[in-house]
Design an enzyme around this catalytic site. Structure first.
Site, PDB file in Angstrom:
ATOM      1  N   LYS A  35       0.836  -1.202   0.000  1.00 22.11           N
ATOM      2  CA  LYS A  35       0.000   0.000   0.000  1.00 22.11           C
ATOM      3  C   LYS A  35       0.874   1.257   0.000  1.00 22.11           C
ATOM      4  CE  LYS A  35      -4.129  -0.108   2.256  1.00 22.11           C
ATOM      5  NZ  LYS A  35      -5.105  -0.071   3.343  1.00 22.11           N
ATOM      6  N   THR A 122     -12.524   3.714  15.578  1.00 20.12           N
ATOM      7  CA  THR A 122     -13.732   3.555  16.400  1.00 20.12           C
ATOM      8  C   THR A 122     -13.457   2.467  17.433  1.00 20.12           C
ATOM      9  OG1 THR A 122     -15.065   4.178  14.499  1.00 20.12           O
ATOM     10  CG2 THR A 122     -16.192   2.988  16.293  1.00 20.12           C
ATOM     11  N   GLU A 151     -13.902   9.568  14.191  1.00 18.31           N
ATOM     12  CA  GLU A 151     -14.122  10.118  12.850  1.00 18.31           C
ATOM     13  C   GLU A 151     -15.543   9.783  12.383  1.00 18.31           C
ATOM     14  OE1 GLU A 151     -12.352  12.225  10.989  1.00 18.31           O
ATOM     15  OE2 GLU A 151     -14.231  12.104   9.893  1.00 18.31           O
ATOM     16  N   ASN A 211     -23.285   5.983  15.283  1.00 16.19           N
ATOM     17  CA  ASN A 211     -23.463   4.942  14.265  1.00 16.19           C
ATOM     18  C   ASN A 211     -24.677   4.071  14.584  1.00 16.19           C
ATOM     19  OD1 ASN A 211     -21.436   5.746  12.612  1.00 16.19           O
ATOM     20  ND2 ASN A 211     -20.112   3.979  12.918  1.00 16.19           N
ATOM     21  N   GLY A 256     -33.859  -0.095   2.109  1.00 15.80           N
ATOM     22  CA  GLY A 256     -32.909  -0.739   1.189  1.00 15.80           C
ATOM     23  C   GLY A 256     -32.706  -2.189   1.591  1.00 15.80           C
ATOM     24  N   GLY A 260     -24.899  -2.058   5.133  1.00 14.40           N
ATOM     25  CA  GLY A 260     -23.660  -2.828   5.089  1.00 14.40           C
ATOM     26  C   GLY A 260     -22.501  -1.893   5.345  1.00 14.40           C
ATOM     27  N   CYS A 263     -18.619  -0.334   8.825  1.00 15.78           N
ATOM     28  CA  CYS A 263     -18.821   0.279  10.141  1.00 15.78           C
ATOM     29  C   CYS A 263     -20.140  -0.059  10.833  1.00 15.78           C
ATOM     30  CB  CYS A 263     -18.632   1.771  10.025  1.00 15.78           C
ATOM     31  SG  CYS A 263     -16.903   2.122   9.628  1.00 15.78           S
ATOM     32  N   LYS A 324     -22.773   0.551  -0.900  1.00 10.99           N
ATOM     33  CA  LYS A 324     -23.392   1.821  -1.289  1.00 10.99           C
ATOM     34  C   LYS A 324     -22.616   2.336  -2.486  1.00 10.99           C
ATOM     35  CE  LYS A 324     -21.214   5.442   1.205  1.00 10.99           C
ATOM     36  NZ  LYS A 324     -21.347   6.433   2.254  1.00 10.99           N
ATOM     37  N   ARG A 331     -16.938  -4.498   2.155  1.00 14.48           N
ATOM     38  CA  ARG A 331     -17.065  -5.080   3.495  1.00 14.48           C
ATOM     39  C   ARG A 331     -18.532  -5.107   3.936  1.00 14.48           C
ATOM     40  NH1 ARG A 331     -12.188  -1.891   6.543  1.00 14.48           N
ATOM     41  NH2 ARG A 331     -12.717  -0.282   5.040  1.00 14.48           N
TER      42      ARG A 331
HETATM   43  P1  NAD Z   1      -8.868   0.183   6.680  1.00 18.80           P
HETATM   44  O1  NAD Z   1      -8.931  -1.270   6.859  1.00 18.80           O
HETATM   45  O2  NAD Z   1      -9.223   0.795   5.379  1.00 18.80           O
HETATM   46  O3  NAD Z   1      -7.385   0.702   7.030  1.00 18.80           O
HETATM   47  C1  NAD Z   1      -6.690   0.348   8.169  1.00 18.80           C
HETATM   48  C2  NAD Z   1      -5.183   0.376   7.833  1.00 18.80           C
HETATM   49  O4  NAD Z   1      -4.429   0.192   9.033  1.00 18.80           O
HETATM   50  C3  NAD Z   1      -4.743  -0.738   6.890  1.00 18.80           C
HETATM   51  O5  NAD Z   1      -4.113  -0.171   5.748  1.00 18.80           O
HETATM   52  C4  NAD Z   1      -3.747  -1.574   7.721  1.00 18.80           C
HETATM   53  O6  NAD Z   1      -2.686  -2.102   6.968  1.00 18.80           O
HETATM   54  C5  NAD Z   1      -3.265  -0.535   8.707  1.00 18.80           C
HETATM   55  N1  NAD Z   1      -2.690  -1.083   9.943  1.00 18.80           N
HETATM   56  C6  NAD Z   1      -3.145  -2.088  10.731  1.00 18.80           C
HETATM   57  N2  NAD Z   1      -2.348  -2.242  11.804  1.00 18.80           N
HETATM   58  C7  NAD Z   1      -1.370  -1.307  11.707  1.00 18.80           C
HETATM   59  C8  NAD Z   1      -0.267  -0.966  12.516  1.00 18.80           C
HETATM   60  N3  NAD Z   1      -0.007  -1.591  13.669  1.00 18.80           N
HETATM   61  N4  NAD Z   1       0.536   0.042  12.115  1.00 18.80           N
HETATM   62  C9  NAD Z   1       0.288   0.694  10.963  1.00 18.80           C
HETATM   63  N5  NAD Z   1      -0.747   0.415  10.155  1.00 18.80           N
HETATM   64  C10 NAD Z   1      -1.575  -0.576  10.523  1.00 18.80           C
HETATM   65  O7  NAD Z   1      -9.756   0.796   7.859  1.00 18.80           O
HETATM   66  P2  NAD Z   1     -10.674   2.118   7.827  1.00 18.80           P
HETATM   67  O8  NAD Z   1     -11.911   1.839   7.067  1.00 18.80           O
HETATM   68  O9  NAD Z   1      -9.818   3.278   7.456  1.00 18.80           O
HETATM   69  O10 NAD Z   1     -11.093   2.199   9.373  1.00 18.80           O
HETATM   70  C11 NAD Z   1     -10.153   2.567  10.363  1.00 18.80           C
HETATM   71  C12 NAD Z   1     -10.917   2.890  11.637  1.00 18.80           C
HETATM   72  O11 NAD Z   1     -11.730   4.042  11.428  1.00 18.80           O
HETATM   73  C13 NAD Z   1     -11.882   1.802  12.113  1.00 18.80           C
HETATM   74  O12 NAD Z   1     -11.905   1.793  13.511  1.00 18.80           O
HETATM   75  C14 NAD Z   1     -13.220   2.255  11.569  1.00 18.80           C
HETATM   76  O13 NAD Z   1     -14.298   1.780  12.343  1.00 18.80           O
HETATM   77  C15 NAD Z   1     -13.105   3.747  11.711  1.00 18.80           C
HETATM   78  N6  NAD Z   1     -13.928   4.514  10.763  1.00 18.80           N
HETATM   79  C16 NAD Z   1     -14.007   4.129   9.463  1.00 18.80           C
HETATM   80  C17 NAD Z   1     -14.760   4.891   8.552  1.00 18.80           C
HETATM   81  C18 NAD Z   1     -14.908   4.485   7.115  1.00 18.80           C
HETATM   82  O14 NAD Z   1     -15.688   5.105   6.422  1.00 18.80           O
HETATM   83  N7  NAD Z   1     -14.202   3.486   6.633  1.00 18.80           N
HETATM   84  C19 NAD Z   1     -15.392   6.066   9.003  1.00 18.80           C
HETATM   85  C20 NAD Z   1     -15.262   6.445  10.344  1.00 18.80           C
HETATM   86  C21 NAD Z   1     -14.514   5.657  11.226  1.00 18.80           C
HETATM   87  C1  UGA Z   2     -21.221   5.431   8.145  1.00 16.71           C
HETATM   88  C2  UGA Z   2     -21.671   6.745   8.817  1.00 16.71           C
HETATM   89  O1  UGA Z   2     -22.629   7.401   7.979  1.00 16.71           O
HETATM   90  C3  UGA Z   2     -20.475   7.672   9.048  1.00 16.71           C
HETATM   91  O2  UGA Z   2     -20.900   8.846   9.746  1.00 16.71           O
HETATM   92  C4  UGA Z   2     -19.448   6.925   9.891  1.00 16.71           C
HETATM   93  O3  UGA Z   2     -18.291   7.728  10.077  1.00 16.71           O
HETATM   94  C5  UGA Z   2     -19.069   5.651   9.188  1.00 16.71           C
HETATM   95  O4  UGA Z   2     -20.245   4.829   8.970  1.00 16.71           O
HETATM   96  C6  UGA Z   2     -18.106   4.859  10.002  1.00 16.71           C
HETATM   97  O5  UGA Z   2     -18.126   4.891  11.215  1.00 16.71           O
HETATM   98  O6  UGA Z   2     -17.321   4.198   9.341  1.00 16.71           O
HETATM   99  P1  UGA Z   2     -20.623   4.660   5.673  1.00 16.71           P
HETATM  100  O7  UGA Z   2     -20.576   3.284   6.244  1.00 16.71           O
HETATM  101  O8  UGA Z   2     -19.519   5.116   4.778  1.00 16.71           O
HETATM  102  O9  UGA Z   2     -20.709   5.746   6.861  1.00 16.71           O
HETATM  103  O10 UGA Z   2     -21.949   4.779   4.815  1.00 16.71           O
HETATM  104  P2  UGA Z   2     -23.436   5.308   5.019  1.00 16.71           P
HETATM  105  O11 UGA Z   2     -23.710   6.315   3.982  1.00 16.71           O
HETATM  106  O12 UGA Z   2     -23.728   5.672   6.402  1.00 16.71           O
HETATM  107  O13 UGA Z   2     -24.268   3.997   4.636  1.00 16.71           O
HETATM  108  C7  UGA Z   2     -24.166   2.806   5.413  1.00 16.71           C
HETATM  109  C8  UGA Z   2     -25.147   1.780   4.912  1.00 16.71           C
HETATM  110  O14 UGA Z   2     -26.480   2.163   5.220  1.00 16.71           O
HETATM  111  C9  UGA Z   2     -25.121   1.551   3.403  1.00 16.71           C
HETATM  112  O15 UGA Z   2     -25.258   0.171   3.137  1.00 16.71           O
HETATM  113  C10 UGA Z   2     -26.339   2.310   2.905  1.00 16.71           C
HETATM  114  O16 UGA Z   2     -26.856   1.809   1.712  1.00 16.71           O
HETATM  115  C11 UGA Z   2     -27.296   2.108   4.061  1.00 16.71           C
HETATM  116  N1  UGA Z   2     -28.328   3.148   4.147  1.00 16.71           N
HETATM  117  C12 UGA Z   2     -27.986   4.427   4.447  1.00 16.71           C
HETATM  118  C13 UGA Z   2     -29.653   2.817   3.957  1.00 16.71           C
HETATM  119  O17 UGA Z   2     -29.996   1.644   3.682  1.00 16.71           O
HETATM  120  N2  UGA Z   2     -30.611   3.791   4.079  1.00 16.71           N
HETATM  121  C14 UGA Z   2     -30.304   5.075   4.375  1.00 16.71           C
HETATM  122  O18 UGA Z   2     -31.231   5.910   4.475  1.00 16.71           O
HETATM  123  C15 UGA Z   2     -28.957   5.402   4.562  1.00 16.71           C
END
Ligand code: NAD
Ligand code: UGA
Length: 434
Positions: A35, A122, A151, A211, A256, A260, A263, A324, A331
């Site tokens: 990466k 999280t 976040e 969430n 829907g 999924g 998160c 989405k 995931r």
């Molecule tokens: P991700 O799987 O996309 O990325 C995580 C990264 O961390 C990977 O690239 C992995 O290789 C790296 N990693 C793991 N262990 C490590 C270590 N010890 N040192 C350095 N790198 C390491 O995950 P994400 O979707 O970015 O989510 C990260 C966190 O943020 C989770 O707790 C998730 O719940 C939260 N979160 C995600 C979203 C989202 O939209 N994906 C939004 C808000 C919060």
């Molecule tokens: C969600 C939250 O919206 C973010 O605020 C949060 O930071 C994030 O999770 C996280 O903690 O990772 P995300 O998973 O990217 O963000 O996507 P959303 O837009 O929230 O949608 C989540 C799921 O709910 C999707 O499968 C979407 O299709 C579904 N959804 C959403 C519905 O079925 N109906 C709705 O009205 C809204």
């Protein structure tokens, strides 16, 4: 300010790039060498609109760097964000904190001068304190504070969500950490984004509660949709009528195929476990998890009904595989539950997705075919299932689609189309809650 992002995934890469855009010197550190090599070469490992130009611009300006090395990186940091994954543990539903704690141990060795370690992942209540304990044990001389800065960005609109957030939540224990984090987020003051400063635990719970509440709205409207199907009524009208009440709000009331993504599913499960471990009741969120699972199975029944009661030897064209639109993230996408069940019932499946077909092919059974061309997906299909509301599926050329099919069923799992128009076009149309 020197910022290090541990984890260059959806959150680490987006928030790191945005901090760089605000003028901080940011290094994204990931243990995934492939990466980091890709990022150094200017290749973005995920699909997130606008991220490529943001990374390119800030890398060129020297404000955004990538590394796999803790040594030589952590020593210079003012703030180290932990943004690694917190997936569901293999057994049960707890959040797996091994990546967070491993990052904390690696950070501890190299701390040099006052540094703030910020949990952006999280995480359950108490994690920031555990990170503090791990670091203090590993490096008793270290001069540091811990903070929690969950976040709230969404995939697909991550940059805008980060740059123009509804709020920023900062959990701290010291004035020094508070001042430094407020300084880092100062560029958001221009948009008057509310910045809420709390204790560590409140910040940690706020993230799970947010969430879980959004997931609750979705499961709620999915159950109301089911009620509309059985008792009468149009869920779109009901959702509008509900949402116009400003106490309820119109967002996240779209029915829907179940929520999924990386998160909502894992965070609702983790909140239930956290509540159980703490001796608190969490019946509402428990029900949300169950309703969401049932919703996916209800979608299978809906598709089978559209096929006349059996999926055996029927051809199903699936439009959209991601959880989405505007992301390549698969995931916990509902397609991962619905498609294998349709295969098990004897269906043949051909699928299309604008971004995720290569990823999906690794996660779904081999029997599924993929089509690079949208309309060819429907060749000889008995039914077209609209699974994810990508823009290119919102304005389908319906006549063309129908010419490819051998049947005329269309199952719209996102309520994109209008029943009467679809019937005029000769489709046998079904959707959710209408
Ligand atoms: P991700 O799987 O996309 O990325 C995580 C990264 O961390 C990977 O690239 C992995 O290789 C790296 N990693 C793991 N262990 C490590 C270590 N010890 N040192 C350095 N790198 C390491 O995950 P994400 O979707 O970015 O989510 C990260 C966190 O943020 C989770 O707790 C998730 O719940 C939260 N979160 C995600 C979203 C989202 O939209 N994906 C939004 C808000 C919060
Ligand atoms: C969600 C939250 O919206 C973010 O605020 C949060 O930071 C994030 O999770 C996280 O903690 O990772 P995300 O998973 O990217 O963000 O996507 P959303 O837009 O929230 O949608 C989540 C799921 O709910 C999707 O499968 C979407 O299709 C579904 N959804 C959403 C519905 O079925 N109906 C709705 O009205 C809204």
């Amino acid at each position: 300010m020197n910022v290090v992002m541990i984890g260059a995934g959806y959150v680490g890469l987006v928030s790191g790039s945005c901090f760089a855009e605000f003028g901080a010197n940011v290094t994204c550190l990931d243990i995934n060498a492939a990466k980091i090599e890709a990022l150094k070469a200017g290749n973005i490992p995920i699909y997130e609109p606008g991220l490529d130009s943001l990374v390119e611009r800030n890398s060129r300006a020297g404000r955004l760097k990538f590394t796999t090395e803790f040594a030589g990186t952590i020593e210079n940091a003012d703030l180290v964000f932990i943004a690694v994954g917190t997936p569901t543990e293999n057994e049960g539903g707890h959040a797996d904190l091994k990546y967070v704690y491993s990052a904390a141990r690696d950070i501890a060795q190299y701390l040099d001068g006052y540094t703030i370690i910020v949990d952006k992942s999280t995480v359950p209540v108490g994690t920031a304190r555990e990170v503090k304990r791990i670091i203090a044990d590993a490096n008793p001389q270290a001069d540091f504070d811990v903070a929690s800065n969950p976040e709230f960005l969404r995939e697909g609109s991550a940059i805008d969500d980060f740059m123009r957030p509804d709020r920023v939540v900062i959990g701290v224990e010291s004035q020094r950490a508070r001042a430094m984090l407020l300084e880092l987020y100062r560029p958001l003051n221009a948009d008057q984004a509310p910045i809420l400063v709390t204790d560590l635990e409140s910040a940690e719970i706020t993230k799970y509660a947010a969430n879980a509440f959004l997931a609750t709205k979705i499961s709620f409207i999915n159950e109301i949709a089911d009620l509309c199907e059985k008792a009468g009524g149009d869920v779109q009208a009901v959702a509008k009528g509900l949402g116009l009440d400003s106490r309820i709000g119109s967002k996240f009331l779209h029915p829907g195929p179940g929520f999924g993504g990386s998160c909502f599913p894992k965070d609702t499960r983790a909140l239930v476990k956290l509540a159980q471990d703490s001796g608190a009741s969490c019946r509402i969120v428990q029900a949300v998890v169950e309703v969401n699972h049932e919703q996916k199975l209800r979608m299978v029944e809906k598709i089978v009904r559209a096929l006349g009661g059996s999926a055996q030897d029927k051809n199903i064209a699936v439009l959209g595989l991601t959880f989405k639109p505007e992301t390549d993230d698969m995931r916990e996408a509902s397609s991962l539950t619905i498609l294998p069940e349709l295969l098990r019932r004897g269906a043949n499946i051909r699928a299309h997705d604008p971004q995720s077909m290569a990823i999906a092919a690794r996660l779904l059974p081999q029997a599924i075919e993929y089509s690079d061309e949208l309309y060819a997906t429907a060749a000889n299909a008995d039914v077209v299932v609209l699974m994810t509301e990508w823009n290119e599926y919102r304005g389908l050329q319906l006549e063309k689609l129908k010419r490819f099919m051998r049947g005329n069923a269309f199952v719209d799992l996102r309520n994109v189309y209008d029943q009467s128009i679809m019937e005029e076009q000769g489709f046998s149309y079904s959707s959710i809650g209408r």
